[in-house]
Enzyme design. Structure first.
Site, PDB file in Angstrom:
ATOM      1  N   LYS A  51      -1.335   4.754   9.259  1.00  0.00           N
ATOM      2  CA  LYS A  51      -0.402   5.039   8.165  1.00  0.00           C
ATOM      3  C   LYS A  51      -1.167   5.190   6.846  1.00  0.00           C
ATOM      4  CE  LYS A  51       1.891   1.370   6.746  1.00  0.00           C
ATOM      5  NZ  LYS A  51       1.348   1.065   5.397  1.00  0.00           N
ATOM      6  N   THR A 100       0.844  -1.195   0.000  1.00  0.00           N
ATOM      7  CA  THR A 100       0.000   0.000   0.000  1.00  0.00           C
ATOM      8  C   THR A 100       0.873   1.236   0.000  1.00  0.00           C
ATOM      9  OG1 THR A 100      -1.777  -1.144   1.137  1.00  0.00           O
ATOM     10  CG2 THR A 100      -1.766   1.260   1.279  1.00  0.00           C
ATOM     11  N   LYS A 113      -6.907   1.488  -3.967  1.00  0.00           N
ATOM     12  CA  LYS A 113      -6.654   1.043  -2.599  1.00  0.00           C
ATOM     13  C   LYS A 113      -6.986   2.160  -1.595  1.00  0.00           C
ATOM     14  CE  LYS A 113      -4.670  -1.471   0.749  1.00  0.00           C
ATOM     15  NZ  LYS A 113      -4.920  -2.854   1.123  1.00  0.00           N
TER      16      LYS A 113
END
Lengths: 292, 292, 292, 292
Positions: free
Chosen positions: A239, A96, A171
């Protein structure tokens, strides 16, 4: 496909690599802490001492790492993939990362004569084990076609999103939705509990209605027990939210619910819950509650 | 049960009454605009000229109305249920109202010698038609038992929530979650679109993942078409959010995602979208977008 | 001090340089678009063709630029300050930049044998003209002492904030407060107007009470006229807010009011108001208003 | 004016009544806990046993009470103002109440043959003592003219806001701004401290800049000491914010900064800080801080 390098065999990477192996594709595995790569030997993987060594002779190097810094190191560092004598023609980044990083990465990989497939995944541990991930693939069609056998081993579906960067954007989109829905469950259950409702009755109503989904099923036991063992660690969602809000800002997209979720995630991390599941924002709400 | 009065046969009430009739329970129907009650005659309902007349001789009076003011008028007004010579022993309020109103209502109904079952529903038009609602029942167990045959006709499940007020609190809880999830979908799809993703690919990813749910399936065509025909009108969700945030405040529960959703709903209403589906907050996000 | 280089003589830089000249210190001025530097010739400045040329022989190079990219280019680019044969021993950065940039800058300047004074200012155009800025100075005490004569010419006060980075952090702090107070005025006046209050009466009350301040005095005419000519352009505050929220996130500081202000600034920018004064978030509120 | 009844001689009411007395107008004082009224005897007030008794023969009854419930009781309750044989022709409500309450109150007072002046104040304890409040007067001009001598004794200025309800709306406006500015100071100082800045330096910068105001001067010692003795108790601001947000909602005015402030006030109250000054939201921010 005959052989890939799998770089990063942690919580997600290990079961993904196992499914690739099970499909008959050879895997050269590397992990920063080697013991996690060695665990794959019994599944038939070769363990490599460096990304470069894993990548030698592979048709593709697959990265499943913690973020941009790790991808940079594994691809471009000393003993990185591109320090190999014959680096693979395709790099598949399944980590990611923000879309702008992916777009820049496509250019950097291209400068070295290879092609980037930007392909993060939707789904966490259980679908990874079951080979039921959704692969958010982007980049040149031919390159995606070439690695599709590996994707088919890891996922139930490959959604083609566009040019490199689009998979990463997808994503961001799905994780934003995930964070908001999770936050909504925590907020609703917290409010209900303060109104005197039983958790069990609330879960019954939630799981019988229009918003019933796998996510809420998975988290229901956490709300029952008040324990939040990590399925998707809060620190990882925190994050990701930083990437997501940066992406939203760059795209000119308002994200009020995302901001609200982010602030609760930060507070929960500040309360020492970073290693819990991201459902633990429930505790941050409790800490904000007005008992006066 | 042999006979109930059904007070309020609008979008939700009419199919609910039909399912009661189909189960073999007689229904005396009343609606403020009589034509909506008359439509039930062909299903076997008797049409009454007033709530009092509908309630005469019924075992229970069921209210499915727009909110506290309407419930007050129908129960306690001139020609209201309690103006009948022999009001029914049980009042079932299935309208969405705040918990504190329900608690007060239980007392007021009790003063008139009857018992309140506070029983709003989870589910909108389609489950109402299909008899698949979830009934959020609260009040004395015996009274709930007495009306359970009617609940069984309207719903797939009755969740017993506690004393009167608890059903309304449960409704606040589930609608808060509904509003936040819907807002999350709008926010995520909006961000994705500004990142250049195709709506179709996003819907594919959303409906293949951990948050896939009936709500998102139902709204997917709206995001495809950009039209938001009302399933759950935005103005109703806006009204509900006012109850929800008041409930949250009284319960001492923080509701940051609820507040974010509320503000978008208000903005969308201000843009003239109040009669659209509540998914139309998508348009409010677009109006906030930063194109600079 | 006898001579400084002044790099960046735009809206703020020009009057600041003029005050330095007026105090008897020689100024070699440079600006990216040269015409703005040339305007200072009549005030006694020497105009330089490059930062390097301006910096040659100066005791300090003062930067008043649009942000990190511009500072990088002016100090380290081709013809930048450090390409000079004898760069000055002190670099004073008065541009608004994030604290982490300033800390890194101090190291980079140090590697080239010079000392950074990180010294942004509090105050906008009028105090710049009047020499009434507040200088938010940080870095080694000796270096601040050395440039204090220039600071004294530009400001009414120098606040010593700590090591390099602290001045920039102070600027984040004061601009966060500025943004929140400005947003508060817009929100309050907007609400009042929708309640039917006259703008004039509201301004009277605001400027007679505990929150009466120069900021609100300066903006009062904008609320009267509905015109928002730029004193502090909205786009600059938007840029600053990005630095501020990043700083808050890195410091682990929640900034809910800052986030609310940021989102309104973004929306206003999206409405085409970026070149207006930052008080124009008033218009963004109006666009969100619920008229339903 | 020769004589008024002063109903509510608490923290604010007592000094206000003293200033009325000092101007030569007779005052019949009443307070729920009588001891606070008795304290005014040495200033020349007559102490009454009930609102009705205080109001007898007065030209106006002035209320300075905690909110709508108290005003209702004092005006319309047993022994209330309107139970007097000859109630005064003018009622002046200086308590903070929502505008819709004031509009309804004007009608209710009118039905009893009297006239309402809706006149809350801007300013807290010190200006109350100094006779430097700003009176936010609304209602019929003639009635305001009649009580102006009392206003002149209590305040430095009377701002005429419009019909009854407008004064209360003005109070909502100024208190919204007060809450947002206070929250901004707390947020900025908190962020700065986490960046390592000294509180003293921050206060110096804040009090030297464009946002320097009486409010920040008054609160500065609290940030220095970390003690928040109540000048304006947090619980009162929390109550006011509920009125303000309801007013904003009814007026169709978005209030994002108000909502952010409200949620911090609620959290602070939940932390047991309700009796502290409203600047204590600083502690709520600290409890949300991300130390991870």
């Amino acid at each position: 496909m005959r052989k890939i390098a799998f770089l990063g065999t942690g919580i997600m990477g290990a079961p993904m690599a196992r499914n690739v192996l099970a499909s008959g594709i050879a895997v050269a595995a590397w992990n920063r802490s080697a013991v996690k790569a060695q665990a794959l030997e019994e599944d038939g993987a070769t363990v490599a001492a460096s990304p470069a060594s894993a990548a030698s002779g592979a048709e593709a190097a697959v990265c499943m790492l913690t973020g941009p810094e790790a991808v940079d190191a594994v691809l471009f560092g000393a003993e990185g993939v591109f320090s190999a004598a014959a680096p693979p023609p395709i790099v598949v980044n399944m980590s990611t990362v923000p879309p702008d990083y992916s777009r820049a990465l496509a250019a950097r990989v291209g400068e070295r004569g290879a092609t980037l497939v930007d392909a993060p995944v939707s789904g966490s541990l259980k679908p990874a084990i079951d080979g039921q991930l959704v692969i958010l693939a982007s980049g040149p069609e031919g390159a995606i076609d070439a690695v599709e056998p590996a994707f088919a081993a890891m996922g139930k579906k490959t959604v083609r999103c566009g040019d490199a960067g689009a998979g990463s954007a997808m994503k961001m989109m799905i994780n934003l939705l995930l964070a908001v829905c999770m936050g909504g469950m925590a907020e609703a259950v917290h409010m209900g509990r303060r109104c005197g409702l039983s958790t069990e009755a609330m879960l019954d109503v939630i799981l019988s209605g229009a918003v019933a989904c796998k996510l809420f099923e998975l988290k229901a036991p956490m709300f029952r027990s008040g324990e939040f063992p990590p399925q998707f660690p809060l620190k990882h969602m925190l994050k990701d939210m930083r990437f997501i809000l940066r992406t939203a800002d760059e795209a000119g997209a308002p994200a009020p619910a995302g901001h609200a979720a982010f602030q609760l995630l930060r507070q929960a991390a500040g309360m020492g819950l970073a290693d819990n599941d991201f459902a633990a924002t429930f505790e941050a709400l409790a800490a904000r509650a007005d008992r006066d």
